[in-house]
Design a protein around this motif. Structure first.
Motif, PDB file in Angstrom:
ATOM      1  N   GLY A  13       6.887  -1.258   3.519  1.00 10.77           N
ATOM      2  CA  GLY A  13       7.999  -2.216   3.550  1.00 10.77           C
ATOM      3  C   GLY A  13       7.740  -3.405   2.644  1.00 10.77           C
ATOM      4  O   GLY A  13       8.622  -3.829   1.891  1.00 10.77           O
ATOM      5  N   PHE A  14       6.525  -3.926   2.680  1.00  9.59           N
ATOM      6  CA  PHE A  14       6.155  -5.055   1.838  1.00  9.59           C
ATOM      7  C   PHE A  14       6.340  -4.713   0.370  1.00  9.59           C
ATOM      8  O   PHE A  14       6.916  -5.484  -0.393  1.00  9.59           O
ATOM      9  N   GLU A  15       5.869  -3.551  -0.032  1.00  4.43           N
ATOM     10  CA  GLU A  15       5.934  -3.161  -1.443  1.00  4.43           C
ATOM     11  C   GLU A  15       7.362  -2.846  -1.890  1.00  4.43           C
ATOM     12  O   GLU A  15       7.752  -3.227  -2.994  1.00  4.43           O
ATOM     13  N   VAL A  16       8.130  -2.158  -1.074  1.00  2.00           N
ATOM     14  CA  VAL A  16       9.494  -1.799  -1.469  1.00  2.00           C
ATOM     15  C   VAL A  16      10.340  -3.049  -1.689  1.00  2.00           C
ATOM     16  O   VAL A  16      10.976  -3.201  -2.734  1.00  2.00           O
ATOM     17  N   PHE A  17      10.335  -3.954  -0.724  1.00  2.00           N
ATOM     18  CA  PHE A  17      11.137  -5.176  -0.870  1.00  2.00           C
ATOM     19  C   PHE A  17      10.610  -6.034  -2.023  1.00  2.00           C
ATOM     20  O   PHE A  17      11.391  -6.595  -2.799  1.00  2.00           O
ATOM     21  N   ALA A  43       3.308   0.633 -10.814  1.00  2.00           N
ATOM     22  CA  ALA A  43       1.852   0.812 -10.919  1.00  2.00           C
ATOM     23  C   ALA A  43       1.132  -0.256 -10.092  1.00  2.00           C
ATOM     24  O   ALA A  43       0.209   0.061  -9.321  1.00  2.00           O
ATOM     25  N   PHE A  44       1.566  -1.508 -10.235  1.00  2.00           N
ATOM     26  CA  PHE A  44       0.942  -2.576  -9.459  1.00  2.00           C
ATOM     27  C   PHE A  44       1.210  -2.414  -7.968  1.00  2.00           C
ATOM     28  O   PHE A  44       0.389  -2.765  -7.137  1.00  2.00           O
ATOM     29  N   SER A  45       2.365  -1.887  -7.646  1.00  2.00           N
ATOM     30  CA  SER A  45       2.698  -1.649  -6.248  1.00  2.00           C
ATOM     31  C   SER A  45       1.735  -0.647  -5.625  1.00  2.00           C
ATOM     32  O   SER A  45       1.245  -0.845  -4.507  1.00  2.00           O
ATOM     33  N   GLY A  50      -2.764   0.098  -1.837  1.00  2.00           N
ATOM     34  CA  GLY A  50      -4.120   0.486  -1.450  1.00  2.00           C
ATOM     35  C   GLY A  50      -4.964  -0.729  -1.093  1.00  2.00           C
ATOM     36  O   GLY A  50      -5.655  -0.745  -0.063  1.00  2.00           O
ATOM     37  N   TRP A  51      -4.897  -1.758  -1.930  1.00  2.00           N
ATOM     38  CA  TRP A  51      -5.647  -2.985  -1.673  1.00  2.00           C
ATOM     39  C   TRP A  51      -5.177  -3.644  -0.380  1.00  2.00           C
ATOM     40  O   TRP A  51      -5.977  -4.082   0.440  1.00  2.00           O
ATOM     41  N   GLY A  87      -7.930 -11.148  -5.389  1.00  2.00           N
ATOM     42  CA  GLY A  87      -8.443  -9.794  -5.597  1.00  2.00           C
ATOM     43  C   GLY A  87      -7.516  -8.978  -6.473  1.00  2.00           C
ATOM     44  O   GLY A  87      -7.963  -8.261  -7.384  1.00  2.00           O
ATOM     45  N   LEU A  88      -6.242  -9.095  -6.232  1.00  2.00           N
ATOM     46  CA  LEU A  88      -5.258  -8.348  -7.012  1.00  2.00           C
ATOM     47  C   LEU A  88      -5.195  -8.842  -8.461  1.00  2.00           C
ATOM     48  O   LEU A  88      -5.035  -8.045  -9.388  1.00  2.00           O
ATOM     49  N   LEU A  89      -5.378 -10.122  -8.666  1.00  2.00           N
ATOM     50  CA  LEU A  89      -5.351 -10.699 -10.013  1.00  2.00           C
ATOM     51  C   LEU A  89      -6.441 -10.104 -10.905  1.00  2.00           C
ATOM     52  O   LEU A  89      -6.195  -9.816 -12.079  1.00  2.00           O
ATOM     53  N   THR A  90      -7.609  -9.915 -10.368  1.00  2.00           N
ATOM     54  CA  THR A  90      -8.707  -9.374 -11.176  1.00  2.00           C
ATOM     55  C   THR A  90      -8.411  -7.959 -11.659  1.00  2.00           C
ATOM     56  O   THR A  90      -8.908  -7.545 -12.710  1.00  2.00           O
ATOM     57  N   ILE A  91      -7.609  -7.245 -10.929  1.00  2.00           N
ATOM     58  CA  ILE A  91      -7.228  -5.885 -11.328  1.00  2.00           C
ATOM     59  C   ILE A  91      -6.037  -5.915 -12.284  1.00  2.00           C
ATOM     60  O   ILE A  91      -6.010  -5.207 -13.292  1.00  2.00           O
TER      61      ILE A  91
END
Length: 140
Positions: A13-17, A43-45, A50-51, A87-91
């Protein structure tokens, strides 16, 4: 603690919205091709899902160990969102620069806009999610 099903529902739900809002917003604000932004956003979603799944498990286990519960105060929610985004920024940064063929500095500026969006979005989404789907042991 939340169940695996609940964590999956939360993450999807978080990713879709977020995808819908972000893709439309960036393509309009930056006058960029919606398809190119959409592919990058998907791709980032997938990376973020996963993260998000593993990060929330680790964060809840840490909270449970340190405090004996997983109830999050406003301050803990802010900290939770900040650590997640770092954490997501580093990727995401090198991938964004490559895909959009922009400098790392430009990618960083764009990513900071996305981070600000997701900080606010994560706070609001999680607050609403916890209200709609309370943790079973915390039901009144």
């Amino acid at each position: 603690m939340r169940t695996t099903f609940d964590r999956l529902r939360h993450t999807i739900g978080f990713e879709v919205f977020g995808l819908i809002i972000l893709t439309l917003g960036i393509s309009q604000l930056m006058s960029m091709d919606m398809k190119k932004i959409g592919v990058l956003a998907i791709a980032f979603s997938l990376i973020a899902m996963g993260w998000n799944y593993y990060y929330n498990i680790l964060f809840d286990r840490f909270m449970l160990k340190k405090t004996g519960c997983v109830h999050k105060t406003t301050l803990v929610r802010v900290l939770h969102a900040l650590i997640f985004e770092l954490g997501l920024l580093t990727i995401s940064l090198p991938i964004m620069a490559w895909w959009l063929n922009i400098s790392l500095i430009s990618a960083f500026a764009l990513d900071m806009g996305i981070v600000v969006f997701y900080l606010v979005y994560a706070f609001v989404y999680n607050l609403v999610y916890d209200y709609v789907f309370p943790i079973p042991s915390e039901k009144a």
